[in-house]
Design a protein around this motif. Structure first.
Motif, PDB file in Angstrom:
ATOM      1  N   THR A 176       0.848  -1.185   0.000  1.00 37.73           N
ATOM      2  CA  THR A 176       0.000   0.000   0.000  1.00 37.73           C
ATOM      3  C   THR A 176       0.887   1.240   0.000  1.00 37.73           C
ATOM      4  O   THR A 176       2.105   1.146   0.167  1.00 37.73           O
ATOM      5  N   ARG A 177       0.285   2.407  -0.132  1.00 38.35           N
ATOM      6  CA  ARG A 177       1.064   3.648  -0.100  1.00 38.35           C
ATOM      7  C   ARG A 177       1.787   3.829   1.233  1.00 38.35           C
ATOM      8  O   ARG A 177       2.883   4.378   1.284  1.00 38.35           O
ATOM      9  N   ASP A 178       1.176   3.366   2.297  1.00 31.20           N
ATOM     10  CA  ASP A 178       1.753   3.563   3.623  1.00 31.20           C
ATOM     11  C   ASP A 178       2.611   2.400   4.094  1.00 31.20           C
ATOM     12  O   ASP A 178       3.310   2.519   5.107  1.00 31.20           O
ATOM     13  N   ALA A 179       2.551   1.274   3.376  1.00 33.06           N
ATOM     14  CA  ALA A 179       3.325   0.090   3.772  1.00 33.06           C
ATOM     15  C   ALA A 179       3.857  -0.590   2.516  1.00 33.06           C
ATOM     16  O   ALA A 179       3.174  -1.389   1.889  1.00 33.06           O
ATOM     17  N   ASN A 180       5.095  -0.218   2.162  1.00 32.46           N
ATOM     18  CA  ASN A 180       5.726  -0.820   0.987  1.00 32.46           C
ATOM     19  C   ASN A 180       7.242  -0.712   1.113  1.00 32.46           C
ATOM     20  O   ASN A 180       7.757   0.059   1.924  1.00 32.46           O
ATOM     21  N   LEU A 181       7.934  -1.473   0.307  1.00 35.20           N
ATOM     22  CA  LEU A 181       9.399  -1.518   0.397  1.00 35.20           C
ATOM     23  C   LEU A 181      10.041  -0.172   0.067  1.00 35.20           C
ATOM     24  O   LEU A 181      11.057   0.197   0.669  1.00 35.20           O
ATOM     25  N   SER A 182       9.480   0.547  -0.886  1.00 32.20           N
ATOM     26  CA  SER A 182      10.069   1.834  -1.238  1.00 32.20           C
ATOM     27  C   SER A 182      10.005   2.800  -0.063  1.00 32.20           C
ATOM     28  O   SER A 182      10.973   3.504   0.233  1.00 32.20           O
ATOM     29  N   ARG A 183       8.878   2.822   0.607  1.00 27.14           N
ATOM     30  CA  ARG A 183       8.757   3.695   1.770  1.00 27.14           C
ATOM     31  C   ARG A 183       9.689   3.243   2.886  1.00 27.14           C
ATOM     32  O   ARG A 183      10.306   4.064   3.575  1.00 27.14           O
ATOM     33  N   ALA A 184       9.832   1.926   3.053  1.00 24.29           N
ATOM     34  CA  ALA A 184      10.661   1.408   4.128  1.00 24.29           C
ATOM     35  C   ALA A 184      12.149   1.601   3.862  1.00 24.29           C
ATOM     36  O   ALA A 184      12.924   1.852   4.783  1.00 24.29           O
ATOM     37  N   VAL A 185      12.553   1.491   2.590  1.00 27.46           N
ATOM     38  CA  VAL A 185      13.981   1.552   2.244  1.00 27.46           C
ATOM     39  C   VAL A 185      14.386   2.941   1.768  1.00 27.46           C
ATOM     40  O   VAL A 185      15.318   3.556   2.295  1.00 27.46           O
ATOM     41  N   ASP A 186      13.683   3.446   0.743  1.00 28.73           N
ATOM     42  CA  ASP A 186      14.117   4.688   0.099  1.00 28.73           C
ATOM     43  C   ASP A 186      14.009   5.904   1.013  1.00 28.73           C
ATOM     44  O   ASP A 186      14.842   6.812   0.954  1.00 28.73           O
ATOM     45  N   LEU A 187      12.979   5.947   1.840  1.00 31.69           N
ATOM     46  CA  LEU A 187      12.842   7.099   2.726  1.00 31.69           C
ATOM     47  C   LEU A 187      13.865   7.090   3.851  1.00 31.69           C
ATOM     48  O   LEU A 187      14.012   8.076   4.570  1.00 31.69           O
ATOM     49  N   ARG A 188      14.566   5.982   4.015  1.00 28.32           N
ATOM     50  CA  ARG A 188      15.688   5.946   4.966  1.00 28.32           C
ATOM     51  C   ARG A 188      16.975   6.454   4.314  1.00 28.32           C
ATOM     52  O   ARG A 188      17.922   6.817   5.001  1.00 28.32           O
ATOM     53  N   LEU A 189      17.006   6.432   2.982  1.00 32.51           N
ATOM     54  CA  LEU A 189      18.202   6.855   2.262  1.00 32.51           C
ATOM     55  C   LEU A 189      18.172   8.332   1.903  1.00 32.51           C
ATOM     56  O   LEU A 189      19.210   8.988   1.840  1.00 32.51           O
ATOM     57  N   LEU A 190      16.976   8.862   1.641  1.00 31.71           N
ATOM     58  CA  LEU A 190      16.839  10.263   1.253  1.00 31.71           C
ATOM     59  C   LEU A 190      15.695  10.904   2.029  1.00 31.71           C
ATOM     60  O   LEU A 190      14.706  10.234   2.339  1.00 31.71           O
ATOM     61  N   PRO A 191      15.812  12.193   2.339  1.00 27.74           N
ATOM     62  CA  PRO A 191      14.681  12.889   2.977  1.00 27.74           C
ATOM     63  C   PRO A 191      13.448  12.845   2.085  1.00 27.74           C
ATOM     64  O   PRO A 191      13.559  12.789   0.861  1.00 27.74           O
ATOM     65  N   ALA A 192      12.282  12.884   2.690  1.00 24.57           N
ATOM     66  CA  ALA A 192      11.029  12.798   1.932  1.00 24.57           C
ATOM     67  C   ALA A 192      10.933  13.885   0.872  1.00 24.57           C
ATOM     68  O   ALA A 192      10.395  13.662  -0.216  1.00 24.57           O
ATOM     69  N   ASP A 193      11.454  15.079   1.172  1.00 24.97           N
ATOM     70  CA  ASP A 193      11.365  16.178   0.216  1.00 24.97           C
ATOM     71  C   ASP A 193      12.212  15.943  -1.027  1.00 24.97           C
ATOM     72  O   ASP A 193      12.038  16.625  -2.034  1.00 24.97           O
ATOM     73  N   GLN A 194      13.158  14.989  -0.953  1.00 23.91           N
ATOM     74  CA  GLN A 194      14.020  14.738  -2.097  1.00 23.91           C
ATOM     75  C   GLN A 194      13.661  13.442  -2.818  1.00 23.91           C
ATOM     76  O   GLN A 194      14.344  13.049  -3.744  1.00 23.91           O
ATOM     77  N   LEU A 195      12.569  12.821  -2.427  1.00 24.84           N
ATOM     78  CA  LEU A 195      12.145  11.621  -3.121  1.00 24.84           C
ATOM     79  C   LEU A 195      10.764  11.863  -3.727  1.00 24.84           C
ATOM     80  O   LEU A 195      10.469  12.959  -4.178  1.00 24.84           O
ATOM     81  N   TYR A 196       9.908  10.900  -3.692  1.00 19.93           N
ATOM     82  CA  TYR A 196       8.686  11.006  -4.472  1.00 19.93           C
ATOM     83  C   TYR A 196       7.509  11.598  -3.715  1.00 19.93           C
ATOM     84  O   TYR A 196       6.454  11.843  -4.294  1.00 19.93           O
ATOM     85  N   ARG A 197       7.645  11.821  -2.434  1.00 20.90           N
ATOM     86  CA  ARG A 197       6.629  12.472  -1.624  1.00 20.90           C
ATOM     87  C   ARG A 197       5.254  11.812  -1.765  1.00 20.90           C
ATOM     88  O   ARG A 197       4.235  12.480  -1.891  1.00 20.90           O
TER      89      ARG A 197
END
Length: 379
Positions: A176-197
């Protein structure tokens, strides 16, 4: 920048040359079809039909498959490019140009203020740059067609297993939008403002998870290119092998779809494989139409003439694909879509239709002019 045009016809029957000695029309033709599809899809200004915009989350639209087609066919092209010795400098230049162009594109046209704090670090050009680098490095260790097939199949199966297991833990199955690998992994690597928001800016997740899925798509294309590159294999055998690879990828994609739904927002493994199948089917069709050597002279002349518009677009696919998106954003921003459509109020019928026709024909005219002058621009 490279130059060259398809080999001219000679005699009643064109000889069957190995791929190492003849430029195959099918790859350029398939890329040209992809470019035309992209131009048609993006030329329809909002509000556009559902199939001409990205799916909100789950599901697949026509718009969703355009970039994967570009990725898979680019993989095929990279197989040709790296079949010869390519210096590290050339690869570094390609990757650097793509990365810098992507950052400038994001900064100037998507955000406007150029702020480093909110700069969209990821984007289609950056994703493509990473894929090019990975494939270039893989050519240092993978030497044979068998190596590439094994690595591609293992990568597909491994990523499918990890993707499925990760979402069993995170979301109980379907991401889901709130529970997925991209949110779990990518948001740990880059701030939310620099990713897909979370899609707030209207673009896809483009972090490590999506890059991995896109890599699977590109690997499928690289194997297709390796199949077409084999020395001493006649065109009939090449067609059979390419068709068998297409069927194999299709079966693998269907098997994966049982566990993981195909959709682009996370570039799921089933989406990666099934969109690659569409690209491979274009290659097979192009091969049937344009690379079979048998036939009377009049037929060879007709089919070559019919292929040239698509070849013209396919030979400059990178420029037309990304350039068309860039120009559309610029046109829609200054003076704005309302004023833009007002410029086409003279047209009989719908100004939106008139804009779409002019937009597509304008980019085709550029591709044709470059092709006539034998100018082919690559990263």
């Amino acid at each position: 920048m490279s130059t060259g045009v398809p080999t001219a016809l000679a005699g009643e029957i064109r000889p069957a040359l190995p791929a190492s000695r003849q430029r195959l029309t099918s790859l350029d033709w398939a890329r040209g079809v992809m470019v035309l599809l992209n131009l048609v899809v993006i030329s329809v200004l909002p509000p556009s039909p559902r199939q001409l915009r990205h799916a909100d989350w789950l599901g697949v639209t026509v718009f969703d498959i355009v970039f994967p087609l570009f990725v898979c066919l680019s993989g095929c092209g990279l197989a040709f490019a790296y079949s010869r010795r390519v210096s590290a400098w050339v690869t570094a230049r390609r990757v650097s140009v793509l990365l810098v162009a992507g950052l400038l594109y994001n900064s100037v046209f998507l955000l406007g203020d150029g702020s480093l704090a909110t700069l969209r670090v990821t984007g289609p050009l950056q994703v493509y740059a990473v894929l090019v680098l990975v494939i270039a490095l893989a050519h240092l260790v993978l030497r044979t067609l068998r190596d590439w097939i094994v690595v591609t199949v293992v990568a597909c199966l491994t990523w499918s297993g990890l993707f499925w297991a990760g979402h069993q833990v995170l979301a109980g199955g379907t991401p889901t939008r709130d529970a997925n690998l991209s949110r779990a992994v990518d948001l740990r690597l880059l701030p939310a403002d620099q990713l897909y928001r979370q899609g707030e800016l209207g673009h896809d997740p483009e972090g490590l998870i999506v890059i991995t899925g896109a890599l699977v798509t590109m690997l499928v294309g690289v194997v297709a290119g390796k199949l077409l590159l084999r020395r001493g294999v006649d065109t009939a055998r090449m067609l059979v092998d390419l068709s068998l690879w297409t069927v194999g990828v299709l079966l693998l994609g269907l098997a994966t779809m049982v566990f993981i739904e195909p959709f682009k927002r996370l570039w799921t493994p089933s989406f990666a494989l099934l969109t690659a199948v569409v690209a491979l089917m274009l290659l097979v069709l192009g091969f049937l139409l344009h690379d079979q050597p048998q036939g009377p002279r009049w037929w060879l002349s007709v089919r070559d003439a019919a292929a040239q518009p698509f070849v013209a677009m396919g030979r400059n696919a990178l420029v037309l694909y990304f350039g068309s998106h860039l120009s559309l954003i610029a046109l829609s921003s200054f003076p704005g879509e309302t004023q833009l459509l007002a410029m086409f109020s003279w047209a009989w019928g719908s100004p939106r239709t008139a804009f779409a026709v002019v937009f597509v024909l304008g980019w085709f005219a550029l591709a044709w002019a470059l092709h006539r002058k034998r100018i082919y621009i690559h990263a």
